[in-house]
Scaffold this active site. Structure first.
Site, PDB file in Angstrom:
ATOM      1  N   TYR A   1      24.248  -5.313  16.924  1.00  6.22           N
ATOM      2  CA  TYR A   1      23.519  -4.700  15.806  1.00  6.22           C
ATOM      3  C   TYR A   1      24.522  -4.104  14.818  1.00  6.22           C
ATOM      4  CZ  TYR A   1      20.573  -1.742  12.930  1.00  6.22           C
ATOM      5  OH  TYR A   1      19.959  -1.152  11.840  1.00  6.22           O
TER       6      TYR A   1
ATOM      7  N   GLY B   1      21.255   7.020   8.372  1.00  9.32           N
ATOM      8  CA  GLY B   1      21.274   7.305   9.810  1.00  9.32           C
ATOM      9  C   GLY B   1      19.878   7.052  10.352  1.00  9.32           C
TER      10      GLY B   1
HETATM   11  P1  NDP Z   1      10.582  -1.380  10.901  1.00  3.85           P
HETATM   12  O1  NDP Z   1      10.587  -2.054  12.206  1.00  3.85           O
HETATM   13  O2  NDP Z   1       9.604  -0.281  10.679  1.00  3.85           O
HETATM   14  O3  NDP Z   1      10.450  -2.457   9.718  1.00  3.85           O
HETATM   15  C1  NDP Z   1      11.162  -3.648   9.753  1.00  3.85           C
HETATM   16  C2  NDP Z   1      10.613  -4.602   8.702  1.00  3.85           C
HETATM   17  O4  NDP Z   1      11.403  -5.803   8.722  1.00  3.85           O
HETATM   18  C3  NDP Z   1       9.178  -5.001   8.981  1.00  3.85           C
HETATM   19  O5  NDP Z   1       8.449  -5.021   7.778  1.00  3.85           O
HETATM   20  C4  NDP Z   1       9.301  -6.415   9.540  1.00  3.85           C
HETATM   21  O6  NDP Z   1       8.187  -7.206   9.142  1.00  3.85           O
HETATM   22  C5  NDP Z   1      10.551  -6.930   8.809  1.00  3.85           C
HETATM   23  N1  NDP Z   1      11.189  -8.017   9.546  1.00  3.85           N
HETATM   24  C6  NDP Z   1      11.836  -7.951  10.727  1.00  3.85           C
HETATM   25  N2  NDP Z   1      12.226  -9.176  11.116  1.00  3.85           N
HETATM   26  C7  NDP Z   1      11.805 -10.038  10.152  1.00  3.85           C
HETATM   27  C8  NDP Z   1      11.878 -11.433   9.986  1.00  3.85           C
HETATM   28  N3  NDP Z   1      12.484 -12.225  10.880  1.00  3.85           N
HETATM   29  N4  NDP Z   1      11.337 -11.994   8.878  1.00  3.85           N
HETATM   30  C9  NDP Z   1      10.725 -11.218   7.949  1.00  3.85           C
HETATM   31  N5  NDP Z   1      10.617  -9.886   8.052  1.00  3.85           N
HETATM   32  C10 NDP Z   1      11.135  -9.299   9.152  1.00  3.85           C
HETATM   33  O7  NDP Z   1      12.083  -0.818  10.720  1.00  3.85           O
HETATM   34  P2  NDP Z   1      12.797  -0.048   9.502  1.00  3.85           P
HETATM   35  O8  NDP Z   1      11.894   0.150   8.374  1.00  3.85           O
HETATM   36  O9  NDP Z   1      13.473   1.126  10.085  1.00  3.85           O
HETATM   37  O10 NDP Z   1      13.925  -1.115   9.161  1.00  3.85           O
HETATM   38  C11 NDP Z   1      14.151  -1.619   7.866  1.00  3.85           C
HETATM   39  C12 NDP Z   1      15.641  -1.864   7.695  1.00  3.85           C
HETATM   40  O11 NDP Z   1      16.332  -0.626   7.765  1.00  3.85           O
HETATM   41  C13 NDP Z   1      16.278  -2.771   8.757  1.00  3.85           C
HETATM   42  O12 NDP Z   1      17.196  -3.636   8.110  1.00  3.85           O
HETATM   43  C14 NDP Z   1      17.017  -1.779   9.649  1.00  3.85           C
HETATM   44  O13 NDP Z   1      18.110  -2.378  10.298  1.00  3.85           O
HETATM   45  C15 NDP Z   1      17.452  -0.753   8.622  1.00  3.85           C
HETATM   46  N6  NDP Z   1      17.778   0.574   9.117  1.00  3.85           N
HETATM   47  C16 NDP Z   1      16.902   1.261   9.905  1.00  3.85           C
HETATM   48  C17 NDP Z   1      17.242   2.530  10.365  1.00  3.85           C
HETATM   49  C18 NDP Z   1      16.354   3.286  11.280  1.00  3.85           C
HETATM   50  O14 NDP Z   1      16.842   4.202  11.964  1.00  3.85           O
HETATM   51  N7  NDP Z   1      15.051   3.001  11.319  1.00  3.85           N
HETATM   52  C19 NDP Z   1      18.521   3.173   9.972  1.00  3.85           C
HETATM   53  C20 NDP Z   1      19.352   2.345   9.135  1.00  3.85           C
HETATM   54  C21 NDP Z   1      18.985   1.110   8.726  1.00  3.85           C
HETATM   55  P3  NDP Z   1       7.379  -8.219  10.097  1.00  3.85           P
HETATM   56  O15 NDP Z   1       7.537  -7.746  11.507  1.00  3.85           O
HETATM   57  O16 NDP Z   1       5.974  -8.155   9.571  1.00  3.85           O
HETATM   58  O17 NDP Z   1       8.024  -9.535   9.832  1.00  3.85           O
HETATM   59  C1  8X3 Z   2      19.634   2.222  12.596  1.00  2.00           C
HETATM   60  C2  8X3 Z   2      20.329   3.514  12.852  1.00  2.00           C
HETATM   61  O1  8X3 Z   2      21.844   4.751  14.476  1.00  2.00           O
HETATM   62  O2  8X3 Z   2      19.983   3.494  15.407  1.00  2.00           O
HETATM   63  O3  8X3 Z   2      20.441   1.376  11.847  1.00  2.00           O
HETATM   64  O4  8X3 Z   2      21.890   2.343  14.550  1.00  2.00           O
HETATM   65  S1  8X3 Z   2      21.049   3.517  14.412  1.00  2.00           S
END
Ligand code: NDP
Ligand code: 8X3
Length: 234
Positions: A153, A184
């Site tokens: 990841y 974060g």
């Molecule tokens: P969620 O799981 O709440 O949302 C993830 C979104 O990504 C969903 O809408 C999902 O839609 C979509 N998604 C995942 N896989 C696919 C795919 N193969 N094709 C199309 N859409 C996809 O997580 P977050 O909102 O937290 O995550 C959003 C972004 O933020 C990610 O890139 C994550 O790595 C990043 N992030 C998150 C953090 C956290 O702590 N939550 C911190 C830092 C970064 P669906 O399942 O309908 O396809």
């Molecule tokens: C998501 C934040 O700290 O779980 O990117 O990797 S952490």
């Protein structure tokens, strides 16, 4: 004319919060994800609450042909995209390197890296024609520091960081800005997805801390997107 934004992964978490934020500011929005019922519900919500114009597109960002077929054939009225938020992404599993599952690794790389590339390659030509645009890539603190059991990841988000820098350099000549956002912990469905539906493990992710919310990240993204042409928050 209303500005157009495309948000990948708008069915949940940060992407959904961004959709609400930009809808409230009068944008036309392309929302994408795999879960069509959620896309349909969000479209109705944004249309009713903000009188927004919404195009909902269901596809898997890992599927190069589907991305090309869908984004390569946008209705003409939707082609002049001002902002792309490459947000769709996930972590699958949290295991030591020697124990981790190869399928999880492939899912993360295919989604977080290949998916971002496929979507960007489909949208960049539209921005090049207009000689303007803003691409906002969702990185992570995991793309700045590696943590135990974060291996692939983290590597996928290091790639997002590197690609954001590379895109910024290469696309500057077209007045296309590139911003990488590196939050974060954000309380979304992220942990539930990472731990494959195990709600106890997911909840433990946020024990003892006050995590960011999707709205916090959406506010930051919105701020970055509203600056004058000569100002780019890298
Ligand atoms: P969620 O799981 O709440 O949302 C993830 C979104 O990504 C969903 O809408 C999902 O839609 C979509 N998604 C995942 N896989 C696919 C795919 N193969 N094709 C199309 N859409 C996809 O997580 P977050 O909102 O937290 O995550 C959003 C972004 O933020 C990610 O890139 C994550 O790595 C990043 N992030 C998150 C953090 C956290 O702590 N939550 C911190 C830092 C970064 P669906 O399942 O309908 O396809
Ligand atoms: C998501 C934040 O700290 O779980 O990117 O990797 S952490």
């Amino acid at each position: 004319m209303k500005k157009i934004i495309l948000i990948t992964g708008a069915t949940s978490g940060i992407g959904q919060a961004c959709a609400r934020k930009f809808a409230s500011a009068g944008y036309q929005i392309i929302i994408t994800g795999r879960r069509s019922e959620r896309l349909a519900a969000l479209k109705v919500e944004l249309e009713q609450q903000f009188d927004a114009t919404i195009l909902a597109l269901e596809f898997d960002v890992q599927d190069r042909k589907a991305v090309e077929a869908t984004l390569g054939n946008l209705p003409e009225a939707w082609q002049s995209i001002d902002i792309l938020i490459n947000n769709a992404g996930l972590a699958a599993g949290r295991d030591f390197f020697e124990d981790a599952n190869m399928d999880d690794w492939e899912t993360m790389l295919n989604t977080n890296v290949h998916g971002l590339l496929y979507v960007s390659k489909a949208i960049v030509p539209l921005m090049v024609v207009n000689k303007k645009g803003h691409i906002i890539n969702m990185g992570s603190v995991a793309g700045k520091e590696v943590y135990e059991k974060g291996n692939v990841y983290c590597a996928s988000k290091f790639a997002v960081d590197a690609l954001s820098k590379a895109m910024r350099i290469d696309l500057l000549k077209y007045n296309i800005k590139v911003t990488a956002i590196h939050p974060g912990a954000v309380e979304t469905e992220f942990a539930l997805v990472r731990f494959k539906g195990d709600a106890d493990k997911a909840a433990a992710t946020y024990t003892g801390i006050k995590p960011l919310s999707g709205d916090d990240v959406a506010d930051t993204i919105f701020y970055c997107s509203q600056l004058p042409p000569h100002v780019c928050i890298n």
